[in-house]
Design an enzyme around this catalytic site. Structure first.
Site, PDB file in Angstrom:
ATOM      1  N   ALA A  42      29.208 167.533  37.768  1.00 36.81           N
ATOM      2  CA  ALA A  42      28.569 168.614  37.020  1.00 36.81           C
ATOM      3  C   ALA A  42      29.602 169.622  36.531  1.00 36.81           C
ATOM      4  O   ALA A  42      29.520 170.112  35.399  1.00 36.81           O
ATOM      5  CB  ALA A  42      27.513 169.288  37.886  1.00 36.81           C
ATOM      6  N   ALA A  45      31.402 168.121  33.577  1.00 37.77           N
ATOM      7  CA  ALA A  45      30.518 168.088  32.409  1.00 37.77           C
ATOM      8  C   ALA A  45      30.399 169.470  31.774  1.00 37.77           C
ATOM      9  O   ALA A  45      30.542 169.620  30.557  1.00 37.77           O
ATOM     10  CB  ALA A  45      29.143 167.560  32.817  1.00 37.77           C
ATOM     11  N   GLU A  46      30.144 170.489  32.600  1.00 41.81           N
ATOM     12  CA  GLU A  46      30.015 171.839  32.046  1.00 41.81           C
ATOM     13  C   GLU A  46      31.337 172.326  31.467  1.00 41.81           C
ATOM     14  O   GLU A  46      31.370 173.003  30.439  1.00 41.81           O
ATOM     15  CB  GLU A  46      29.504 172.828  33.087  1.00 41.81           C
ATOM     16  N   THR A  47      32.434 171.952  32.089  1.00 50.11           N
ATOM     17  CA  THR A  47      33.749 172.337  31.581  1.00 50.11           C
ATOM     18  C   THR A  47      33.991 171.741  30.205  1.00 50.11           C
ATOM     19  O   THR A  47      34.385 172.446  29.261  1.00 50.11           O
ATOM     20  CB  THR A  47      34.853 171.906  32.565  1.00 50.11           C
ATOM     21  N   SER A  50      31.629 173.376  27.640  1.00 48.57           N
ATOM     22  CA  SER A  50      31.998 174.776  27.370  1.00 48.57           C
ATOM     23  C   SER A  50      33.263 174.874  26.531  1.00 48.57           C
ATOM     24  O   SER A  50      33.353 175.705  25.619  1.00 48.57           O
ATOM     25  CB  SER A  50      32.174 175.539  28.675  1.00 48.57           C
TER      26      SER A  50
END
Length: 123
Positions: A42, A45-47, A50
């Site tokens: 997660a 993925a968010e990195t 973003s």
């Protein structure tokens, strides 16, 4: 030190069409059972999403941050290097939605799939 530096997450490519981040699997990112912690998938993925969302912004007045993360863990891994590849689903003026595939690069096997929503904030 931020989490990207602490875990040695590398940005391989950063464009609005495709952003790739990479992490070498070490004991620091594993569960007690010896496999990569789902939170790491997660985080990657968010990195990736973003970073992609921030590529075209005016960084003096805007920043995109993750506001929603949905990750599906598909295959456990315990060694090698994993990459998260973010591609846009929808790039709106305020909200963006990204598809992120995480895979172990040596085998090419997909380890997780995520959908990330980012919000563009005015500073």
């Amino acid at each position: 030190m931020n989490v990207l530096e602490y875990l040695d997450i590398k940005t391989i490519k950063a464009t609005t069409a495709e952003t790739i981040v990479e992490l070498k699997i070490t004991d620091n990112v594993k569960q007690p059972y010896g496999i990569v912690h789902g939170g790491v998938n997660a985080l990657l993925a968010e990195t990736a999403a973003s970073i992609a969302a921030n590529v075209d912004l005016d960084h003096t007045s805007q920043v995109a941050v993750g506001v929603d993360v949905h990750s599906h863990h598909l295959k456990a891994v315990s060694h090698g290097t994993i990459q998260a590849i973010a591609t846009p689903i929808k790039r709106g003026r305020r909200l963006q939605t990204w598809q992120v595939t995480t895979l172990e690069i040596e085998s090419g096997q997909e380890t997780s799939f995520s959908t990330i929503t980012t919000m563009i904030n005015q500073l």
